[in-house]
Motif scaffolding. Structure first.
Motif, PDB file in Angstrom:
ATOM      1  N   ALA A  11       0.829  -1.204   0.000  1.00 37.33           N
ATOM      2  CA  ALA A  11       0.000   0.000   0.000  1.00 37.33           C
ATOM      3  C   ALA A  11       0.866   1.258   0.000  1.00 37.33           C
ATOM      4  O   ALA A  11       0.541   2.241  -0.670  1.00 37.33           O
ATOM      5  CB  ALA A  11      -0.936  -0.007   1.204  1.00 37.33           C
ATOM      6  N   LEU A  12       1.959   1.230   0.718  1.00 37.39           N
ATOM      7  CA  LEU A  12       2.844   2.395   0.772  1.00 37.39           C
ATOM      8  C   LEU A  12       3.433   2.692  -0.619  1.00 37.39           C
ATOM      9  O   LEU A  12       3.426   3.838  -1.073  1.00 37.39           O
ATOM     10  CB  LEU A  12       3.957   2.159   1.787  1.00 37.39           C
ATOM     11  CG  LEU A  12       4.889   3.340   2.046  1.00 37.39           C
ATOM     12  CD1 LEU A  12       4.101   4.531   2.588  1.00 37.39           C
ATOM     13  CD2 LEU A  12       5.978   2.940   3.014  1.00 37.39           C
ATOM     14  N   SER A  13       3.902   1.651  -1.294  1.00 37.44           N
ATOM     15  CA  SER A  13       4.448   1.841  -2.646  1.00 37.44           C
ATOM     16  C   SER A  13       3.360   2.253  -3.622  1.00 37.44           C
ATOM     17  O   SER A  13       3.575   3.106  -4.489  1.00 37.44           O
ATOM     18  CB  SER A  13       5.119   0.561  -3.134  1.00 37.44           C
ATOM     19  OG  SER A  13       6.215   0.233  -2.328  1.00 37.44           O
ATOM     20  N   ALA A  14       2.173   1.648  -3.498  1.00 38.62           N
ATOM     21  CA  ALA A  14       1.062   2.001  -4.381  1.00 38.62           C
ATOM     22  C   ALA A  14       0.662   3.460  -4.183  1.00 38.62           C
ATOM     23  O   ALA A  14       0.321   4.157  -5.144  1.00 38.62           O
ATOM     24  CB  ALA A  14      -0.128   1.082  -4.134  1.00 38.62           C
ATOM     25  N   ALA A  15       0.699   3.931  -2.950  1.00 36.77           N
ATOM     26  CA  ALA A  15       0.348   5.324  -2.673  1.00 36.77           C
ATOM     27  C   ALA A  15       1.332   6.266  -3.356  1.00 36.77           C
ATOM     28  O   ALA A  15       0.919   7.263  -3.971  1.00 36.77           O
ATOM     29  CB  ALA A  15       0.334   5.573  -1.163  1.00 36.77           C
ATOM     30  N   SER A  16       2.609   5.953  -3.292  1.00 40.90           N
ATOM     31  CA  SER A  16       3.584   6.842  -3.931  1.00 40.90           C
ATOM     32  C   SER A  16       3.498   6.766  -5.453  1.00 40.90           C
ATOM     33  O   SER A  16       3.699   7.759  -6.145  1.00 40.90           O
ATOM     34  CB  SER A  16       5.001   6.532  -3.454  1.00 40.90           C
ATOM     35  OG  SER A  16       5.417   5.273  -3.914  1.00 40.90           O
ATOM     36  N   LEU A  17       3.156   5.601  -6.009  1.00 39.47           N
ATOM     37  CA  LEU A  17       3.032   5.454  -7.465  1.00 39.47           C
ATOM     38  C   LEU A  17       1.790   6.152  -8.020  1.00 39.47           C
ATOM     39  O   LEU A  17       1.812   6.674  -9.134  1.00 39.47           O
ATOM     40  CB  LEU A  17       2.997   3.978  -7.853  1.00 39.47           C
ATOM     41  CG  LEU A  17       4.307   3.212  -7.709  1.00 39.47           C
ATOM     42  CD1 LEU A  17       4.075   1.720  -7.872  1.00 39.47           C
ATOM     43  CD2 LEU A  17       5.318   3.709  -8.735  1.00 39.47           C
ATOM     44  N   THR A  18       0.704   6.142  -7.253  1.00 39.64           N
ATOM     45  CA  THR A  18      -0.562   6.720  -7.734  1.00 39.64           C
ATOM     46  C   THR A  18      -0.786   8.154  -7.280  1.00 39.64           C
ATOM     47  O   THR A  18      -1.673   8.824  -7.797  1.00 39.64           O
ATOM     48  CB  THR A  18      -1.754   5.873  -7.252  1.00 39.64           C
ATOM     49  OG1 THR A  18      -1.750   5.843  -5.824  1.00 39.64           O
ATOM     50  CG2 THR A  18      -1.704   4.464  -7.816  1.00 39.64           C
ATOM     51  N   GLY A  19      -0.041   8.583  -6.274  1.00 37.78           N
ATOM     52  CA  GLY A  19      -0.251   9.928  -5.743  1.00 37.78           C
ATOM     53  C   GLY A  19      -1.405  10.004  -4.763  1.00 37.78           C
ATOM     54  O   GLY A  19      -1.797  11.093  -4.347  1.00 37.78           O
ATOM     55  N   LEU A  20      -1.947   8.842  -4.392  1.00 37.70           N
ATOM     56  CA  LEU A  20      -3.038   8.797  -3.419  1.00 37.70           C
ATOM     57  C   LEU A  20      -2.476   8.707  -2.008  1.00 37.70           C
ATOM     58  O   LEU A  20      -1.316   8.331  -1.809  1.00 37.70           O
ATOM     59  CB  LEU A  20      -3.933   7.587  -3.685  1.00 37.70           C
ATOM     60  CG  LEU A  20      -4.693   7.586  -5.013  1.00 37.70           C
ATOM     61  CD1 LEU A  20      -5.376   6.238  -5.221  1.00 37.70           C
ATOM     62  CD2 LEU A  20      -5.712   8.717  -5.042  1.00 37.70           C
ATOM     63  N   ASN A  21      -3.320   9.013  -1.050  1.00 36.60           N
ATOM     64  CA  ASN A  21      -2.953   8.876   0.349  1.00 36.60           C
ATOM     65  C   ASN A  21      -2.833   7.391   0.694  1.00 36.60           C
ATOM     66  O   ASN A  21      -3.627   6.577   0.215  1.00 36.60           O
ATOM     67  CB  ASN A  21      -4.037   9.563   1.194  1.00 36.60           C
ATOM     68  CG  ASN A  21      -3.704   9.536   2.658  1.00 36.60           C
ATOM     69  OD1 ASN A  21      -3.599   8.478   3.260  1.00 36.60           O
ATOM     70  ND2 ASN A  21      -3.553  10.722   3.238  1.00 36.60           N
ATOM     71  N   ARG A  22      -1.880   7.022   1.551  1.00 34.12           N
ATOM     72  CA  ARG A  22      -1.694   5.624   1.941  1.00 34.12           C
ATOM     73  C   ARG A  22      -2.948   5.044   2.590  1.00 34.12           C
ATOM     74  O   ARG A  22      -3.306   3.890   2.370  1.00 34.12           O
ATOM     75  CB  ARG A  22      -0.510   5.492   2.900  1.00 34.12           C
ATOM     76  CG  ARG A  22      -0.230   4.044   3.288  1.00 34.12           C
ATOM     77  CD  ARG A  22       0.879   3.922   4.301  1.00 34.12           C
ATOM     78  NE  ARG A  22       0.719   4.781   5.458  1.00 34.12           N
ATOM     79  CZ  ARG A  22      -0.033   4.482   6.525  1.00 34.12           C
ATOM     80  NH1 ARG A  22      -0.692   3.345   6.570  1.00 34.12           N
ATOM     81  NH2 ARG A  22      -0.111   5.316   7.539  1.00 34.12           N
ATOM     82  N   ASN A  23      -3.647   5.850   3.376  1.00 35.98           N
ATOM     83  CA  ASN A  23      -4.879   5.370   4.017  1.00 35.98           C
ATOM     84  C   ASN A  23      -5.951   5.038   2.982  1.00 35.98           C
ATOM     85  O   ASN A  23      -6.710   4.081   3.147  1.00 35.98           O
ATOM     86  CB  ASN A  23      -5.408   6.404   5.019  1.00 35.98           C
ATOM     87  CG  ASN A  23      -4.491   6.542   6.211  1.00 35.98           C
ATOM     88  OD1 ASN A  23      -3.780   5.605   6.570  1.00 35.98           O
ATOM     89  ND2 ASN A  23      -4.469   7.717   6.812  1.00 35.98           N
ATOM     90  N   THR A  24      -6.022   5.810   1.923  1.00 38.07           N
ATOM     91  CA  THR A  24      -6.975   5.535   0.848  1.00 38.07           C
ATOM     92  C   THR A  24      -6.630   4.213   0.170  1.00 38.07           C
ATOM     93  O   THR A  24      -7.511   3.383  -0.069  1.00 38.07           O
ATOM     94  CB  THR A  24      -6.948   6.685  -0.191  1.00 38.07           C
ATOM     95  OG1 THR A  24      -7.263   7.906   0.472  1.00 38.07           O
ATOM     96  CG2 THR A  24      -7.938   6.424  -1.312  1.00 38.07           C
ATOM     97  N   VAL A  25      -5.363   4.025  -0.134  1.00 41.13           N
ATOM     98  CA  VAL A  25      -4.929   2.773  -0.760  1.00 41.13           C
ATOM     99  C   VAL A  25      -5.215   1.597   0.168  1.00 41.13           C
ATOM    100  O   VAL A  25      -5.720   0.551  -0.272  1.00 41.13           O
ATOM    101  CB  VAL A  25      -3.433   2.835  -1.136  1.00 41.13           C
ATOM    102  CG1 VAL A  25      -2.952   1.494  -1.654  1.00 41.13           C
ATOM    103  CG2 VAL A  25      -3.178   3.918  -2.174  1.00 41.13           C
ATOM    104  N   ASN A  26      -4.938   1.745   1.457  1.00 40.90           N
ATOM    105  CA  ASN A  26      -5.232   0.678   2.422  1.00 40.90           C
ATOM    106  C   ASN A  26      -6.717   0.349   2.433  1.00 40.90           C
ATOM    107  O   ASN A  26      -7.099  -0.817   2.516  1.00 40.90           O
ATOM    108  CB  ASN A  26      -4.786   1.086   3.823  1.00 40.90           C
ATOM    109  CG  ASN A  26      -3.339   0.748   4.087  1.00 40.90           C
ATOM    110  OD1 ASN A  26      -2.799  -0.189   3.515  1.00 40.90           O
ATOM    111  ND2 ASN A  26      -2.707   1.519   4.951  1.00 40.90           N
ATOM    112  N   ARG A  27      -7.567   1.372   2.377  1.00 41.74           N
ATOM    113  CA  ARG A  27      -9.010   1.152   2.370  1.00 41.74           C
ATOM    114  C   ARG A  27      -9.432   0.369   1.130  1.00 41.74           C
ATOM    115  O   ARG A  27     -10.192  -0.597   1.211  1.00 41.74           O
ATOM    116  CB  ARG A  27      -9.761   2.480   2.455  1.00 41.74           C
ATOM    117  CG  ARG A  27     -11.260   2.279   2.649  1.00 41.74           C
ATOM    118  CD  ARG A  27     -12.020   3.565   2.937  1.00 41.74           C
ATOM    119  NE  ARG A  27     -11.884   4.547   1.868  1.00 41.74           N
ATOM    120  CZ  ARG A  27     -11.205   5.700   1.958  1.00 41.74           C
ATOM    121  NH1 ARG A  27     -10.613   6.017   3.088  1.00 41.74           N
ATOM    122  NH2 ARG A  27     -11.132   6.529   0.947  1.00 41.74           N
TER     123      ARG A  27
END
Length: 176
Positions: A11-27
């Motif tokens: 989720a942390l890597s996905a957040a940085s790749l997409t520009g989304l917040n890590r909490n959003t990716v986790n959700r």
């Protein structure tokens, strides 16, 4: 996001790749996992050739404690339909009653069951599963001679994969 989830990106890597917040990716990752679990629950009962086994998840080594039910470990029971899916469930113990409740809920009676020599599987024939084969790990038997189909290597391979996979996430809380 779905491609990143399938590619096993954290989720942390996905957040940085997409520009989304890590909490959003986790959700979103959590919602995907819940949906996958719902689909797996609906895929029942297993039929055909099914392997059953239990595994213990937790600290690699607890000093002074060995064997089944080692302190601090989580017991996970699994069923593998050969050539198909795996179903796992956290169980409180490995008594015959507990394991049979899971098996009855997920495996059709006309299936061929493969297990190890653990005593909790002794009653499978009495519970209506007429085709039950065992491998005796205590006798260093992992595939029965003369019957290469009698093994539980599939579910044991899954346990190895799952444990290696969870190392990346440093485990999962029991609540999840």
């Amino acid at each position: 996001m779905l491609r990143l989830f399938c590619a096993d990106v954290t989720a942390l890597s996905a957040a940085s790749l997409t520009g989304l917040n890590r909490n959003t990716v986790n959700r979103y990752y959590g919602m995907l996992r819940v949906r996958i679990a719902e689909i797996c629950e609906a895929d029942s009962p297993f039929d055909g050739e099914v392997e059953a086994d239990e595994s213990y998840f937790g600290a690699r080594r607890v000093r002074g404690v060995r064997g089944r039910g080692a302190r601090g470990k989580t017991i996970v029971f699994g069923l593998l339909k050969r050539g198909g899916r795996v179903y796992t469930r956290i169980v409180p113990d490995v008594t015959r009653r507990t394991l049979m409740q899971v098996i009855e809920g997920k495996v059709s009676k006309d299936s061929t069951m493969y297990t190890d020599g653990f005593a909790s599987y002794d009653g499978l024939v009495d519970w209506g599963y007429r085709h039950h084969y065992r491998v005796r790990h205590r006798e260093n038997e992992f595939v029965e001679r003369g019957n290469p189909g009698n093994h539980i290597n599939g579910i044991e391979s899954f346990w190895g994969y799952a444990k290696n996979r969870l190392v990346k996430y440093q485990g999962i809380p029991k609540e999840d």
